[in-house]
Design an enzyme around this catalytic site. Structure first.
Site, PDB file in Angstrom:
ATOM      1  N   LYS A 114      -0.532  35.197  46.095  1.00 18.34           N
ATOM      2  CA  LYS A 114       0.719  34.711  46.704  1.00 18.34           C
ATOM      3  C   LYS A 114       0.448  34.476  48.188  1.00 18.34           C
ATOM      4  O   LYS A 114       1.255  33.788  48.933  1.00 18.34           O
ATOM      5  CB  LYS A 114       1.762  35.597  46.318  1.00 18.34           C
ATOM      6  CG  LYS A 114       2.108  35.466  44.857  1.00 18.34           C
ATOM      7  CD  LYS A 114       3.449  36.213  44.480  1.00 18.34           C
ATOM      8  CE  LYS A 114       4.181  35.882  43.074  1.00 18.34           C
ATOM      9  NZ  LYS A 114       5.266  36.289  42.748  1.00 18.34           N
ATOM     10  N   LYS A 198      -0.845  26.546  32.974  1.00 15.67           N
ATOM     11  CA  LYS A 198       0.285  27.176  32.365  1.00 15.67           C
ATOM     12  C   LYS A 198       1.628  26.266  32.626  1.00 15.67           C
ATOM     13  O   LYS A 198       1.768  25.712  33.678  1.00 15.67           O
ATOM     14  CB  LYS A 198       0.581  28.472  33.298  1.00 15.67           C
ATOM     15  CG  LYS A 198       0.594  29.841  32.266  1.00 15.67           C
ATOM     16  CD  LYS A 198       0.685  31.130  33.347  1.00 15.67           C
ATOM     17  CE  LYS A 198       1.889  31.891  32.990  1.00 15.67           C
ATOM     18  NZ  LYS A 198       1.784  33.095  33.498  1.00 15.67           N
ATOM     19  N   LYS A 201       7.655  26.381  36.727  1.00 13.51           N
ATOM     20  CA  LYS A 201       8.800  25.835  37.271  1.00 13.51           C
ATOM     21  C   LYS A 201       8.197  24.941  38.366  1.00 13.51           C
ATOM     22  O   LYS A 201       8.919  24.209  38.941  1.00 13.51           O
ATOM     23  CB  LYS A 201       9.958  26.789  37.620  1.00 13.51           C
ATOM     24  CG  LYS A 201       9.379  27.696  38.412  1.00 13.51           C
ATOM     25  CD  LYS A 201      10.238  28.739  38.636  1.00 13.51           C
ATOM     26  CE  LYS A 201       9.887  30.003  39.248  1.00 13.51           C
ATOM     27  NZ  LYS A 201       9.908  31.020  38.146  1.00 13.51           N
TER      28      LYS A 201
HETATM   29  P1  AMP Z   1       8.030  33.876  36.609  1.00 15.33           P
HETATM   30  O1  AMP Z   1       9.165  33.073  36.384  1.00 15.33           O
HETATM   31  O2  AMP Z   1       6.517  33.261  36.577  1.00 15.33           O
HETATM   32  O3  AMP Z   1       8.114  35.100  37.472  1.00 15.33           O
HETATM   33  O4  AMP Z   1       7.880  34.631  34.923  1.00 15.33           O
HETATM   34  C1  AMP Z   1       8.811  35.392  34.643  1.00 15.33           C
HETATM   35  C2  AMP Z   1       8.210  36.037  33.182  1.00 15.33           C
HETATM   36  O5  AMP Z   1       8.010  34.822  32.346  1.00 15.33           O
HETATM   37  C3  AMP Z   1       7.072  36.990  33.196  1.00 15.33           C
HETATM   38  O6  AMP Z   1       7.071  37.831  32.473  1.00 15.33           O
HETATM   39  C4  AMP Z   1       5.901  35.854  32.838  1.00 15.33           C
HETATM   40  O7  AMP Z   1       4.938  36.411  32.488  1.00 15.33           O
HETATM   41  C5  AMP Z   1       6.420  35.032  32.006  1.00 15.33           C
HETATM   42  N1  AMP Z   1       6.049  33.613  31.895  1.00 15.33           N
HETATM   43  C6  AMP Z   1       6.218  32.686  33.036  1.00 15.33           C
HETATM   44  N2  AMP Z   1       5.617  31.660  32.723  1.00 15.33           N
HETATM   45  C7  AMP Z   1       5.089  31.824  31.432  1.00 15.33           C
HETATM   46  C8  AMP Z   1       4.251  31.005  30.471  1.00 15.33           C
HETATM   47  N3  AMP Z   1       4.131  29.605  30.908  1.00 15.33           N
HETATM   48  N4  AMP Z   1       4.062  31.355  29.251  1.00 15.33           N
HETATM   49  C9  AMP Z   1       4.333  32.744  28.953  1.00 15.33           C
HETATM   50  N5  AMP Z   1       5.112  33.420  29.615  1.00 15.33           N
HETATM   51  C10 AMP Z   1       5.500  32.902  31.000  1.00 15.33           C
END
Ligand code: AMP
Ligand code: TRP
Length: 333
Positions: A114, A198, A201
Site C-alpha cells: 500500500k 481480482k 472496486k
Molecule cells: P476490501 O474492500 O478490499 O478492503 O475488502 C473487504 C473484504 O472483502 C475483505 O475481507 C476481502 O478479503 C474481501 N474481498 C475483497 N475483494 C474480494 C474478491 N475479489 N474476492 C473475494 N473476497 C474479496
C-alpha cells in the site's frame, strides 16, 4: 464450542460481489450458527490511513452499514458499529503499539504494497494499521476472525502482540490469541473481464464487477458480457486450472447456491455457456437484487442507519472500555 467472532470492513464505498462472497456472506452464515457471538465493525479509523474527503467518508460509513444490514447481518443478533464511536480502539492501539516491535511491523507485506515506492510519504497511521487491527480484535476477546487470505499475516501479528503483552506483564491468557477463519473455497472472486485479476472496486471497467447496488438489468448485462473461453463446458474441476474465467463463473454460481463446483459441473453437463450464463444471471439477480433494493431503501434513511450504529457502538463500548481499563490497570496507570 461457541465462538466469539470479530471482523472489520473498511468504509470504502462501492462494495461488490467479491466482497459479498468473500466476506459478508460468511459473516451472515457465522451469525446464524448456534451460540456464535458476532461483532462486525465498519473500520473508519483504518480508512483515514489514506486521505479521505470528510463528506464521502461519512457516506461510505453509512453505505457499508447499509450493505451489512441488507445482506442479512441482524443488529438483534450481532453487534454492528463503526470503530470511531468506541474510544477504546484508539487507546488500546496506543498501548499495544508500545508492546509491538518495529521489526515485526517491518515485515508486513500489506504496508509495503500500500505504501508503494515512496515509503517516506506514507502516513504513520498506515504503518501502524496492523496494531489498530490487533486492538480491534483483542479488546473483545475474539476467538475467531473471518478475513481474506491477505489479512493472515496481520492476524499472526495480533497473536504475537497478545502473547508479548501477557508475558511482559505476567498476565497469562489475559489477551486471547485469535484464530483466523479463512474461507477455503470461493475466497477470491475474479474480474468478469480477466480471470487472473481480482474483482475490485478500483478496476476502471465497471463491467469487471457486479456492484451490490447494480440493478437487475445491469447484473444480467454484465454476466452476458462476462469473458469465457471457446472450449466446451467443463467436465472436471481439474480443467479449471487453465480456464480461470470459467472457474470464476462456476465459483460464483456454486457459492451463491451453497454447492460444490463438482455439483455445478454436473448440473450443466451437455449444456453450453449460453444456458449456463442465463442460469447464472438469474441466480445472481435472485440473490443480489433484493440486497441492492434494500441498500437503496436504507440509504434514504440516514437516521435509521445512525441509530443502528449508535446502539451497536454502545454495546461495543461496554465490552471494549472494560477491557482497556483492565489493560491500563495491568500496566500501572
Ligand atoms: P476490501 O474492500 O478490499 O478492503 O475488502 C473487504 C473484504 O472483502 C475483505 O475481507 C476481502 O478479503 C474481501 N474481498 C475483497 N475483494 C474480494 C474478491 N475479489 N474476492 C473475494 N473476497 C474479496
Ligand atoms: N484490515 C482488514 C481489511 O483490510 C479490516 C480490518 C480492520 C479487520 N480491523 C479488523 C478485519 C479486525 C478483521 C478484524 O480487510
Amino acid at each position: 464450542m461457541s465462538k466469539k467472532i470479530f471482523s472489520g470492513v473498511q468504509p470504502s464505498g462501492n462494495l461488490h460481489l467479491g466482497n459479498y462472497i468473500g466476506a459478508i456472506k460468511n459473516f451472515v452464515d457465522l451469525q446464524n450458527q448456534k451460540d456464535n457471538q458476532c461483532i462486525y465493525c465498519v473500520v473508519d479509523l483504518h480508512a483515514i490511513t489514506f486521505k479521505q474527503d470528510p463528506k464521502t467518508l461519512k457516506d461510505n460509513i453509512r453505505e457499508t452499514t447499509a450493505v451489512f444490514l441488507a445482506s442479512g447481518i441482524d443488529p438483534k443478533k450481532s453487534i454492528i458499529f463503526n470503530q470511531s464511536l468506541v474510544p477504546a480502539h484508539a487507546e488500546g492501539s496506543w498501548i499495544l503499539g508500545c508492546v509491538a516491535r518495529m521489526g515485526w511491523l517491518n515485515r508486513m507485506t500489506q504496508f509495503k504494497e500500500k505504501a508503494g515506492k515512496d515509503k517516506e510519504k506514507a502516513s504513520v497511521g498506515l504503518y501502524i494499521y496492523p496494531v489498530l487491527m490487533t486492538a480491534d480484535i483483542l479488546l473483545y476477546d475474539a476467538t475467531h476472525v473471518p478475513v481474506g487470505e491477505d489479512q493472515k499475516q496481520h492476524l499472526e501479528l495480533s497473536r504475537d502482540i497478545a502473547q508479548k503483552f501477557n508475558l511482559d506483564f505476567n498476565v497469562p491468557n489475559f489477551l486471547k490469541a485469535p484464530e483466523p477463519l479463512i474461507q477455503k473455497y470461493f475466497s477470491r472472486i475474479m474480474s468478469l473481464k480477466d480471470g487472473t485479476k481480482k474483482m475490485s472496486k478500483s478496476d476502471p471497467s465497471d463491467f469487471s464487477r457486479i456492484n451490490l447496488n447494480d440493478t437487475k438489468d445491469q447484473i444480467a448485462n454484465k454476466i452476458k458480457k462476462a469473458k469465457t473461453d471457446s472450449l466446451p463446458m467443463p467436465s472436471y474441476v481439474e480443467e479449471f486450472a487453465k480456464r480461470s474465467e470459467a472457474e470464476n463463473l462456476f465459483g460464483i454460481y456454486s457459492s451463491l447456491n451453497n454447492q460444490s463446483l463438482e455439483k455445478s459441473i454436473d448440473e450443466f453437463n451437455g449444456k453450453n455457456f449460453l444456458d449456463f450464463k442465463k442460469k447464472l444471471a438469474d441466480l445472481v439477480v435472485e440473490k443480489i437484487s433484493p440486497i441492492s433494493l434494500e441498500i437503496n431503501k436504507l440509504q434514504k434513511d440516514n437516521n435509521f442507519i445512525d441509530s443502528i450504529l449508535k446502539e451497536g457502538g454502545e454495546k461495543a463500548n461496554a465490552y471494549a472500555s472494560k477491557k482497556v481499563n483492565e489493560m491500563k490497570k495491568i500496566i500501572g496507570f
